[in-house]
Scaffold this active site. Structure first.
Site, short mmCIF file in Angstrom:
data_model
loop_
_atom_site.label_atom_id
_atom_site.label_comp_id
_atom_site.label_asym_id
_atom_site.label_seq_id
_atom_site.Cartn_x
_atom_site.Cartn_y
_atom_site.Cartn_z
N SER A 170 14.98 -0.07 -4.42
CA SER A 170 15.48 0.17 -6.00
C SER A 170 16.41 -0.68 -6.60
O SER A 170 15.86 -2.00 -6.59
CB SER A 170 16.20 1.76 -5.94
N HIS A 197 11.28 0.99 -7.06
CA HIS A 197 12.10 2.21 -8.49
C HIS A 197 11.68 0.92 -9.27
O HIS A 197 12.87 0.06 -9.52
CB HIS A 197 13.24 2.83 -8.16
N ASP A 290 16.85 7.99 -1.56
CA ASP A 290 16.21 7.86 -1.68
C ASP A 290 15.97 7.20 -0.51
O ASP A 290 16.22 6.18 -0.45
CB ASP A 290 15.08 7.47 -2.65
#
Length: 355
Positions: A170, A197, A290
Site C-alpha cells: 500500500s 492499493h 490488509d
C-alpha cells in the site's frame, strides 16, 4: 491542530481549487500555495508544512526533481496530484513515488463535474493521512539490476517449488515493488500476482511504469486467464484479484474487504485454499492491516510468507499486523526479499533434482 498543507501547482485555477478543497476540510489548514518548484524549495524551510500537495508538470523544475530535492534537504510527506490520463505525467508521478513521495491522487476537475466530491475527499484524506507518516532523507541505494546476484546468507529452502508468488503493498509500495521485482530475471519460473492499493485510474499507468523498470513482464491481470511464469499480473483498479480452484485468475467486483478493493486478504486467502504449501506470499509497506489475515492463512496452510521488516518499511502497518498474527515465516529488509525468493526457487529445484 489542523494539518498544515503547502500546495505546489502552476495553474492558478487548479491552485485556487486545491486551496478551496483544503480550506473547507476541518482536518486541514492552508499554509502556503506556490506556482513553482523553485518557490516551494525557497519557502518550505520557512513555512514548515506538515504535508505537501505536489503537481508533477511544473515550469522549470518539475515535480519529480522537486520531490527529490525536498526529500534530500527538508524531508516532508508529499502527496502527488496528477492527471491520470497523461502517460508522461503518470511516468513522472510513479518516479516521484520512487523518489520519496508517499502517494498519488487524481487532480480535481472542478465543482459540478462528475465525481468531484469523491476526488476532493480523496485528496483531503490522503493529505491528512500522509501527514502522519514519518519521513527521512532519501539517500537510498538504487534498486538492484534485474537478475543481480543475491548477497544475503542462505536460509533453509522450502520443500516444494512455489507455484505462484503473491505480493501486496500500500503506502510506499511502488518503489518497494520496484526493488523486489528488480531482483528477478525475465525468466523467473513462477507467475507473480500483485495487489497495490492505488486509485483505479492510475493502475494501467502503474503497471506500464513497473514494466519499464523490471525484467519480468508486468501487465494488468485478466479474468479467467492462467497466470504465466515470468509475468507479474497486477490487480486492475477497484477489482479484487484471486485464484480459482483450477488455478486461473479471477478479477472481480465483489464488495471491498476491510475497506479495500483490491484487497491483499482476498489474494492471499485464495492462495492458501488453492496452493497450500506451494504458495509464496510477500507483504510490503502499507497502512492498516490488509493482507495480515490472508498471509496468516497461507502460513497455516504450509506456504512460505515474508513480511518487510520495520527497518525499511515506509509505513510499518500491514507487515506489523501480519507479524502480530504469527503469520510470517520471516521478516526481512526490503533488499533481502527478492534474493530470498530466488533462493526458494533454486533450492526447490535442487531438492527435486536430488542434489
Amino acid at each position: 491542530m489542523p494539518v498544515r498543507v503547502m500546495i505546489v501547482e502552476d495553474s492558478a485555477v487548479v491552485r485556487q481549487l486545491l486551496a478551496h478543497i483544503v480550506s473547507r476540510d476541518p482536518r486541514l489548514a492552508l499554509a502556503a500555495a506556490v506556482p513553482s518548484a523553485e518557490e516551494a524549495l525557497a519557502e518550505i524551510g520557512r513555512v514548515r508544512p506538515d504535508v505537501v500537495s505536489m503537481d508533477i508538470r511544473l515550469p522549470g523544475l518539475d515535480g519529480l526533481e522537486a520531490t527529490r530535492r525536498i526529500m534530500a534537504e527538508c524531508p516532508t510527506p508529499i502527496v502527488v496530484i496528477a492527471d491520470a490520463v497523461e502517460e508522461g505525467g503518470l511516468r513522472i508521478s510513479m518516479n516521484a513515488l520512487r523518489a520519496g513521495a508517499l502517494s498519488v491522487v487524481e487532480k480535481p476537475l472542478g465543482p459540478g463535474r462528475e465525481g468531484w466530491e469523491a476526488v476532493a475527499e480523496a485528496i483531503c484524506t490522503q493529505l491528512f493521512i500522509m501527514s502522519q507518516v514519518p519521513v527521512i532523507r532519501q539517500r537510498r541505494a538504487p534498486a538492484p539490476a534485474p537478475g543481480s546476484p543475491p548477497a544475503a546468507a542462505r536460509p533453509a529452502a522450502p520443500a516444494a517449488r512455489p507455484a505462484v508468488v503473491g505480493i501486496a503493498a500500500s503506502t510506499g509500495g511502488p518503489p518497494a515493488l520496484a526493488r523486489v521485482l528488480g531482483a528477478l530475471p525475465a525468466g523467473f519460473p513462477a507467475p507473480v500476482l500483485l495487489v497495490q492499493h492505488m486509485g483505479a485510474s492510475f493502475m494501467e499507468g502503474f503497471a506500464a511504469w513497473l514494466d519499464g523498470l523490471v525484467a519480468p513482464r508486468v501487465l494488468l491481470a485478466r479474468d479467467g486467464a492462467r497466470p504465466e511464469p515470468g509475468h507479474v499480473h497486477v490487480a486492475p483498479g477497484d477489482r479484487h484479484l484471486s485464484l480459482t480452484p483450477g488455478g486461473l485468475m479471477r478479477v472481480s467486483a465483489a464488495p471491498p474487504v476491510g475497506g479495500q478493493r483490491p484487497a491483499a486478504d482476498v489474494l492471499f486467502g485464495s492462495m492458501a485454499r488453492v496452493l497450500g504449501p506451494r504458495g509464496f506470499g510477500i507483504l510490503l509497506t502499507g497502512m492498516g492491516e490488509d493482507g495480515a489475515r490472508g498471509l496468516a492463512a497461507l502460513h497455516a496452510a504450509g506456504g512460505t510468507t515474508l513480511a518487510e521488516d520495520e527497518t525499511t518499511a515506509i509505513v510499518y502497518g500491514m507487515p506489523a499486523a501480519a507479524v502480530r498474527l504469527g503469520g510470517v515465516t520471516a521478516a526481512l529488509p526490503l533488499d533481502a526479499i527478492g534474493p530470498r525468493l530466488l533462493r526458494a526457487m533454486a533450492g526447490a529445484s535442487e531438492a527435486m533434482d536430488g542434489r
